[in-house]
Write a protein that holds these residues in place. Structure first.
Motif, mmCIF file in Angstrom:
data_model
loop_
_atom_site.group_PDB
_atom_site.id
_atom_site.type_symbol
_atom_site.label_atom_id
_atom_site.label_comp_id
_atom_site.label_asym_id
_atom_site.label_seq_id
_atom_site.Cartn_x
_atom_site.Cartn_y
_atom_site.Cartn_z
ATOM 1 N N TRP A 55 -7.521 3.767 -11.276
ATOM 2 C CA TRP A 55 -6.849 4.537 -10.233
ATOM 3 C C TRP A 55 -7.258 4.029 -8.865
ATOM 4 O O TRP A 55 -6.488 3.953 -7.944
ATOM 5 N N ARG A 56 -8.538 3.707 -8.769
ATOM 6 C CA ARG A 56 -9.100 3.280 -7.509
ATOM 7 C C ARG A 56 -8.375 2.062 -6.967
ATOM 8 O O ARG A 56 -8.081 1.941 -5.794
ATOM 9 N N GLN A 57 -8.084 1.149 -7.890
ATOM 10 C CA GLN A 57 -7.432 -0.089 -7.476
ATOM 11 C C GLN A 57 -5.984 0.141 -7.091
ATOM 12 O O GLN A 57 -5.436 -0.547 -6.257
ATOM 13 N N GLN A 58 -5.374 1.135 -7.766
ATOM 14 C CA GLN A 58 -3.957 1.383 -7.511
ATOM 15 C C GLN A 58 -3.703 2.135 -6.214
ATOM 16 O O GLN A 58 -2.599 2.110 -5.705
ATOM 17 N N ALA A 59 -4.705 2.877 -5.743
ATOM 18 C CA ALA A 59 -4.456 3.806 -4.639
ATOM 19 C C ALA A 59 -3.928 3.083 -3.407
ATOM 20 O O ALA A 59 -4.406 2.013 -3.052
ATOM 21 N N ARG A 60 -2.928 3.694 -2.779
ATOM 22 C CA ARG A 60 -2.474 3.213 -1.473
ATOM 23 C C ARG A 60 -3.245 4.004 -0.433
ATOM 24 O O ARG A 60 -3.329 5.232 -0.517
ATOM 25 N N THR A 61 -3.820 3.316 0.527
ATOM 26 C CA THR A 61 -4.508 4.004 1.621
ATOM 27 C C THR A 61 -3.651 3.846 2.867
ATOM 28 O O THR A 61 -3.381 2.738 3.316
ATOM 29 N N VAL A 62 -3.186 4.971 3.368
ATOM 30 C CA VAL A 62 -2.183 4.966 4.433
ATOM 31 C C VAL A 62 -2.771 5.565 5.708
ATOM 32 O O VAL A 62 -3.181 6.728 5.728
ATOM 33 N N LEU A 63 -2.799 4.774 6.755
ATOM 34 C CA LEU A 63 -3.223 5.278 8.057
ATOM 35 C C LEU A 63 -1.985 5.718 8.830
ATOM 36 O O LEU A 63 -1.039 4.946 8.994
ATOM 37 N N LEU A 64 -1.985 6.985 9.261
ATOM 38 C CA LEU A 64 -0.871 7.482 10.064
ATOM 39 C C LEU A 64 -1.173 7.193 11.525
ATOM 40 O O LEU A 64 -2.149 7.695 12.084
ATOM 41 N N THR A 65 -0.342 6.350 12.110
ATOM 42 C CA THR A 65 -0.598 5.881 13.465
ATOM 43 C C THR A 65 0.714 5.492 14.126
ATOM 44 O O THR A 65 1.615 4.964 13.465
ATOM 45 N N PRO A 66 0.823 5.755 15.451
ATOM 46 C CA PRO A 66 2.086 5.394 16.122
ATOM 47 C C PRO A 66 2.376 3.895 16.088
ATOM 48 O O PRO A 66 3.504 3.493 16.319
ATOM 49 N N ARG A 67 1.388 3.082 15.754
ATOM 50 C CA ARG A 67 1.703 1.656 15.696
ATOM 51 C C ARG A 67 2.050 1.176 14.284
ATOM 52 O O ARG A 67 2.194 -0.013 14.041
ATOM 53 N N GLY A 68 2.231 2.114 13.347
ATOM 54 C CA GLY A 68 2.577 1.754 11.973
ATOM 55 C C GLY A 68 4.043 1.395 11.801
ATOM 56 O O GLY A 68 4.844 1.479 12.736
ATOM 57 N N LYS A 69 4.364 1.010 10.571
ATOM 58 C CA LYS A 69 5.757 0.723 10.229
ATOM 59 C C LYS A 69 6.523 2.045 10.199
ATOM 60 O O LYS A 69 6.015 3.053 9.723
ATOM 61 N N GLN A 70 7.755 2.034 10.711
ATOM 62 C CA GLN A 70 8.466 3.305 10.822
ATOM 63 C C GLN A 70 8.922 3.852 9.471
ATOM 64 O O GLN A 70 9.592 3.163 8.709
ATOM 65 N N PHE A 71 8.539 5.089 9.222
ATOM 66 C CA PHE A 71 8.870 5.768 7.978
ATOM 67 C C PHE A 71 10.367 6.007 7.871
ATOM 68 O O PHE A 71 11.006 6.401 8.844
ATOM 69 N N ASP A 72 10.927 5.742 6.690
ATOM 70 C CA ASP A 72 12.335 6.058 6.457
ATOM 71 C C ASP A 72 12.532 6.414 4.980
ATOM 72 O O ASP A 72 11.569 6.434 4.212
ATOM 73 N N GLN A 73 13.766 6.685 4.598
ATOM 74 C CA GLN A 73 14.026 7.163 3.235
ATOM 75 C C GLN A 73 13.635 6.138 2.175
ATOM 76 O O GLN A 73 13.129 6.504 1.111
ATOM 77 N N SER A 74 13.821 4.861 2.465
ATOM 78 C CA SER A 74 13.477 3.882 1.435
ATOM 79 C C SER A 74 11.961 3.755 1.290
ATOM 80 O O SER A 74 11.448 3.533 0.184
#
Ligand code: 6GU
Length: 260
Positions: free
Chosen positions: A82-101
């Motif tokens: 599980w540890r290897q699979q986890a996505r670690t996501v930083l929420l930041t205004p300089r991130g990639k823009q979230f959308d439906q896809s």
């Protein structure tokens, strides 16, 4: 799916995770959400999570160590796979823009760790260590917490079994590049405003075609930018051409508003 939310304001999530879609998903056992207080991973008596920026400048910067320790602690609660699979996501205004896809992509994950950024920024070494950086739009929030809620809501409603199948068709239409058609419920006449006759006609083919054209009309009016990406039949393109002509005649709008 399991989502861990790392924040300096873990209480922020108490009500939203116990209402609506998040509650439904949790009650059905389809979603486990844990909130973790980053401050619990400080080692000084003031439990300090921020510090002055090297090189000077305004505001404070979020220290790397409590964030890393918090991430490590949630990942260690789980088997190595599980540890290897986890996505670690930083929420930041300089991130990639979230959308439906992007929501659909994350909905396929087993484990997500969300890190809510704060202050003027977060130490650059945290940016380097995460697997993803996500922003919810071109504006500045005071912290990543509201963005984390947006992210979790959009993903949760896509998890299999959370919504009924009829409801889950709705966002497919968004992926296709169209907004929803107008919806009506009873009464058929309300304060002088009538429900379109076609919806009361019982003619399913006609109704389906009306819905599709009205979706196109809404999208044309409100989000012409996404209409450009939609896959449309010749009849639908002709419909848009007619909308363009109406607009040219009626309002004399600029050429740049034209879609096709
Ligand atoms: Cl993810 N964080 C902050 N602080 N501001 C934002 C954002 C995230 N997305 C848009 N603005």
């Amino acid at each position: 799916m399991r989502i861990d939310i790392l924040s300096i304001f873990p209480g922020y999530f108490d009500i939203p995770i116990n209402e609506g879609i998040l509650k439904i998903a949790r009650d059905k056992g389809l979603l486990i959400i844990k909130t973790i207080d980053i401050r619990d991973f400080t080692e000084d008596k003031h439990r300090q999570v921020d510090d002055y920026p090297y090189g000077g400048g305004p505001g404070m910067v979020m220290k790397p160590d409590p964030v890393f320790k918090a991430v490590e602690s949630v990942l260690h609660e789980h088997p190595e796979s599980w540890r290897q699979q986890a996505r670690t996501v930083l929420l930041t205004p300089r991130g990639k823009q979230f959308d439906q896809s992007m929501a659909a992509e994350f909905a396929g994950e087993e484990r997500i760790v969300l890190i809510c950024g704060h202050y003027e920024g977060i130490d650059e070494r945290v940016h380097q260590k995460v697997s993803d950086e996500v922003s919810i739009g071109d504006y500045v929030l005071s912290g990543g917490e509201p963005a984390a809620l947006v992210f979790v809501d959009a993903i949760t409603r896509l998890l299999k079994g959370v919504l009924g199948s009829a409801e889950s068709l709705a966002e497919e239409s968004f992926i296709e590049g169209l907004l929803e058609y107008p919806q009506y419920t009873r009464p058929a006449l309300y304060e002088g405003m009538k429900v379109p006759d076609v919806l009361l006609s019982g003619d399913h083919a006609k109704i389906a075609s009306w819905k599709r054209m009205e979706s196109i009309r809404q999208t044309y009016k409100i989000r012409p930018d996404i209409l450009k990406k939609a896959s449309l039949s010749q009849a639908e393109k002709d419909f848009i051409k007619a909308l363009n002509e109406q607009k040219d005649k009626g309002e004399g709008k600029d050429e740049q508003d034209r879609v096709v």
